[in-house]
Design an enzyme around this catalytic site. Sequence first.
Site, PDB file in Angstrom:
ATOM      1  N   HIS A   1     -78.746 -30.762  -8.953  1.00 19.35           N
ATOM      2  CA  HIS A   1     -79.205 -29.592  -8.220  1.00 19.35           C
ATOM      3  C   HIS A   1     -80.069 -29.965  -7.012  1.00 19.35           C
ATOM      4  CE1 HIS A   1     -78.089 -27.816 -12.023  1.00 19.35           C
ATOM      5  NE2 HIS A   1     -78.386 -26.605 -11.631  1.00 19.35           N
TER       6      HIS A   1
ATOM      7  N   HIS B   1     -74.034 -22.507 -14.497  1.00 18.46           N
ATOM      8  CA  HIS B   1     -74.435 -21.299 -15.222  1.00 18.46           C
ATOM      9  C   HIS B   1     -73.244 -20.621 -15.902  1.00 18.46           C
ATOM     10  CE1 HIS B   1     -78.743 -20.269 -13.896  1.00 18.46           C
ATOM     11  NE2 HIS B   1     -78.538 -21.558 -13.684  1.00 18.46           N
TER      12      HIS B   1
ATOM     13  N   ARG C   1     -74.438 -25.044  -9.030  1.00 21.67           N
ATOM     14  CA  ARG C   1     -75.240 -24.245  -9.965  1.00 21.67           C
ATOM     15  C   ARG C   1     -74.442 -23.080 -10.535  1.00 21.67           C
ATOM     16  NH1 ARG C   1     -79.547 -20.124  -9.477  1.00 21.67           N
ATOM     17  NH2 ARG C   1     -81.056 -20.483 -11.133  1.00 21.67           N
TER      18      ARG C   1
ATOM     19  N   ASN D   1     -79.908 -15.279 -13.806  1.00 25.36           N
ATOM     20  CA  ASN D   1     -78.906 -15.183 -12.734  1.00 25.36           C
ATOM     21  C   ASN D   1     -79.257 -14.155 -11.665  1.00 25.36           C
ATOM     22  OD1 ASN D   1     -77.172 -17.067 -14.002  1.00 25.36           O
ATOM     23  ND2 ASN D   1     -76.269 -15.460 -15.279  1.00 25.36           N
TER      24      ASN D   1
END
Length: 224
Positions: free
Chosen positions: A193, A66, A62, A94
């Site tokens: 994920h 991001h 992840r 975040n």
Amino acid sequence: MASSNNSFIAIFSLLLLSTMQCHAQLSSTFYDRTCPNALTTIRTTIRQAISSERRMAASLIRLHFHDCFVQGCDASLLLDETPTIVSEKTALPNLGSVRGFGIIEDAKREVEKTCPGVVSCADILAVAARDASSLVGGPSWTVKLGRRDSTTASHTLAETDLPGPFDPLSRLISGFANKGLSTRDMVALSGSHSIGQAQCFLFRDRIYGNGTDIDAGFAIFRLL
């Protein structure tokens, strides 16, 4: 056959994610002469981290995800707040959510011991995501290397470009399309994920809420 196809799709999508918005000539042998032990060193650090906390594998995937969605895969997400930089770490998608920064720092520190100033943090992020996947039984792939680290971050793009757990399907599809990723890529990357854990309230709210947009699978964007 279905499992094999799904693995191929996931590998292809992650490869695409790792190279998107990168205009440099990347190569899987980029560090063969300048830092031949780089990949082994990174993998050792990632293995130790996952041995201590298995769900860190999902967090590292992840983290790379991001980073790549904002300015490309350039490690801009790793930059802290300074008088001239508004960090992406403090952006809503975040803040208090993305984790694993310390693991990347550990890997960078170990690589620097043998090859100071050679291996970029952006490449370490990409390799860490691959190793995290393979170390917990997921797909592996060849990582092309040679990225340069960003000296700037974009808090604004992190706020607007990153997909949210409550985004309707149409917004998710368009957001991924803006990065050159298809709906199939979106599903594969989202599914990657699921090796971690999701916050239960996200599933409950989406399934038992107002009955619209039954897309609880996207709750995996908010991994614990």
